[in-house]
Design an enzyme around this catalytic site. Structure first.
Site, PDB file in Angstrom:
ATOM      1  N   ASP A  70       0.832  -1.212   0.000  1.00  0.00           N
ATOM      2  CA  ASP A  70       0.000   0.000   0.000  1.00  0.00           C
ATOM      3  C   ASP A  70       0.858   1.251   0.000  1.00  0.00           C
ATOM      4  O   ASP A  70       0.454   2.285  -0.523  1.00  0.00           O
ATOM      5  CB  ASP A  70      -0.956  -0.012   1.194  1.00  0.00           C
TER       6      ASP A  70
HETATM    7  O1  MRU Z   1      -7.527  -3.003   2.704  1.00  0.00           O
HETATM    8  P1  MRU Z   1      -7.252  -3.406   1.283  1.00  0.00           P
HETATM    9  O2  MRU Z   1      -8.019  -4.601   0.843  1.00  0.00           O
HETATM   10  O3  MRU Z   1      -7.399  -2.235   0.337  1.00  0.00           O
HETATM   11  O4  MRU Z   1      -5.726  -3.809   1.296  1.00  0.00           O
HETATM   12  C1  MRU Z   1      -5.144  -4.267   0.122  1.00  0.00           C
HETATM   13  C2  MRU Z   1      -3.720  -4.639   0.268  1.00  0.00           C
HETATM   14  O5  MRU Z   1      -3.146  -4.577   1.332  1.00  0.00           O
HETATM   15  C3  MRU Z   1      -2.998  -5.011  -0.991  1.00  0.00           C
HETATM   16  O6  MRU Z   1      -1.981  -5.919  -0.722  1.00  0.00           O
HETATM   17  C4  MRU Z   1      -2.369  -3.750  -1.615  1.00  0.00           C
HETATM   18  O7  MRU Z   1      -3.295  -2.702  -1.671  1.00  0.00           O
HETATM   19  C5  MRU Z   1      -1.870  -4.017  -2.988  1.00  0.00           C
HETATM   20  S1  MRU Z   1      -3.166  -4.345  -4.147  1.00  0.00           S
HETATM   21  C6  MRU Z   1      -2.418  -4.569  -5.642  1.00  0.00           C
END
Ligand code: MRU
Length: 353
Positions: free
Chosen positions: A247
Site C-alpha cells: 500500500d
Molecule cells: O484493505 P485493502 O483490501 O485495500 O488492502 C489491500 C492490500 O493490502 C494489498 O496488498 C495492496 O493494496 C496491494 S493491491 C495490488
C-alpha cells in the site's frame, strides 16, 4: 478472461461490489466524486491501485457531467478540492495521493496556459485520468514478468515453484492482471507454478473471499489456509517464495501492506524463504524516509466482530483493528516493480531507469 473490477466507458463508471463477493456479482454505479469516496471508504472497491484509479475516474465522470463551468480557474479549484477529498477516503495507500498530486500539477499547468480553452483543459485532464487504466495493466504485466524471473532464479530446483501470498492483489485490486497475483499468474502461464497458498486474511477476508475467487476462476492450483497456519506451512511443506503487494513503500524499502504481512515476513526469514513485495512505482513514497512515518488506517470494530450480518465475537469485547502493518526492509528480499526487481536499499534506482 480476467475478472473486471472497474468498468469504464467515457463518463460511465461501475465497480464490482467486493463486499458481496464471492457470493454475488453486482456492479455499483459511480456517478461522481461523492460516490467515488463512498465506494472506496466502504471498501466496495479496494487495493491500492484500484483505489487510485476509481477515485480519479469518479472525478472524470463528474467533470464530464458538468458542461456549465467555463472558467478555468474555477475548474482548477474544484479539481484540487475534489482530489484532496478523494485522498481522505483511505489514508494508507499512497497511489491515490501521488495520482492526485500529479493531476493537481497538470490542472495548474493547463489552467495557466492561455492558449488552452476550458473545454480543451477538461479534455486533456480527463484523457490523462483515462490513461491510468491501460498504464496500470501494462505495469502489472511487467511486474509479473520480472517477478516470475526473480522467483525462478532464486529457487533451488529447476522445476516448478510453490508460493504463498496474502490479501488480494489481483484483477480485483487493480485495473487488471494484478501485482503479486500478477506474478503468480505469470508463473502459472509459464507452466512453472506448482502451487499457490493464499491466506484467509482476517478480518476482512480478502484472501478467502477475493484471492480464492480469482484463483478458482483462473484454474490456478491453489489452497486456502488461515492466517495462523503460515509457520506450520513453512515448517512442513516446501515453499519457494512469498509474494505480496504494498500500500505504501517508504524510501528505505519498509513496506506497509495488509495486516499480517509483517508476521509472514518474520516467519519467512526464519525458514529462509525469499520474501518479495510486488508493487508499481505508484506505490512507492520517496517522501517518507522510513516506514514508521506511514499513517496506518484503523477500521471499524464491526469488521472483526462480525462476518456479514453474523456476530462472531463476544459482545462487549474491546477491539483493535489496524488495516495494515509495516514490514521492515531488512525482511524483504526484493521489491518487484515494472522497472525490475530492486533490493530495498537500491529502491532509488527504480526512478532513474
Ligand atoms: O484493505 P485493502 O483490501 O485495500 O488492502 C489491500 C492490500 O493490502 C494489498 O496488498 C495492496 O493494496 C496491494 S493491491 C495490488
Amino acid at each position: 478472461m480476467g475478472l473486471e473490477s472497474i468498468k469504464y466507458k467515457k463518463g460511465y463508471l461501475e465497480v464490482l461490489d467486493q463486499l458481496l463477493l464471492p457470493l454475488q456479482t453486482r456492479y455499483v454505479k459511480v456517478m461522481g466524486v461523492e460516490d467515488g469516496w463512498k465506494v472506496i471508504n466502504k471498501m466496495q472497491v479496494r487495493g491500492a491501485p484500484a483505489i487510485a484509479i476509481v477515485g480519479c475516474l469518479s472525478l472524470a465522470v463528474e467533470l464530464l457531467k458538468d458542461d456549465d463551468t467555463n472558467d478555468k480557474k474555477i475548474i482548477r479549484q474544484e479539481i484540487e478540492g475534489k482530489l484532496n477529498y478523494l485522498v481522505s477516503a483511505r489514508p494508507t495507500a499512497v497511489n491515490i495521493k501521488l495520482a492526485a498530486d500529479e493531476l493537481i500539477n497538470l490542472a495548474n499547468t493547463l489552467s495557466a496556459n492561455e492558449a488552452i480553452s476550458p473545454a480543451e483543459f477538461k479534455d486533456r485532464f480527463i484523457n490523462t485520468i483515462e490513461a491510468m487504466l491501460t498504464k496500470d495493466i501494462e505495469d502489472n504485466k511487467a511486474i509479473g514478468k520480472f517477478g516470475c524471473e526473480a522467483i525462478l532464479n532464486g529457487s533451488t530446483g529447476d522445476g516448478s515453484v510453490r508460493v504463498l501470498t496474502h490479501c488480494n492483489t489481483g484483477s480485483l485490486a487493480t485495473a487488471g492482471y494484478g501485482t503479486a497475483l500478477g506474478v503468480i499468474r505469470s508463473l502459472h502461464t509459464s507452466k512453472r507454478l506448482e502451487h499457490v497458498y493464499c491466506t484467509e486474511t482476517r478480518p476482512y477476508n480478502q484472501g478467502a473471499r477475493l484471492t480464492a475467487y480469482e484463483l478458482v476462476h483462473e484454474k490456478i492450483p491453489s489452497t486456502l489456509i488461515v492466517d495462523s497456519m503460515v509457520s506450520a506451512l513453512m515448517n512442513t511443506r516446501r515453499i519457494d517464495a512469498v509474494v505480496v503487494g504494498a500500500d505504501r513503500v517508504a524510501a528505505n524499502g519498509d513496506t506497509a501492506n495488509k495486516i499480517g504481512t509483517y508476521q509472514i515476513a518474520i516467519v519467512a526469514k526464519y525458514h529462509d524463504v525469499p520474501f518479495y513485495i510486488a508493487a508499481p512505482l505508484t506505490s512507492i513514497d520517496m517522501s517518507l524516509t522510513t516506514g514508521d512515518k506511514i499513517k496506518i488506517e484503523e477500521r471499524p470494530d464491526r469488521e472483526m466482530t462480525h462476518i456479514g450480518e453474523h456476530r462472531i465475537a463476544a459482545p462487549g469485547i474491546n477491539c483493535w483493528n489496524p488495516a495494515f502493518d509495516v514490514t521492515p526492509a531488512a525482511l524483504i528480499t526484493g521489491i518487484i516493480t515494472e522497472k525490475g526487481v530492486f533490493s530495498p536499499d537500491k529502491l532509488k534506482e527504480a526512478f532513474v531507469i
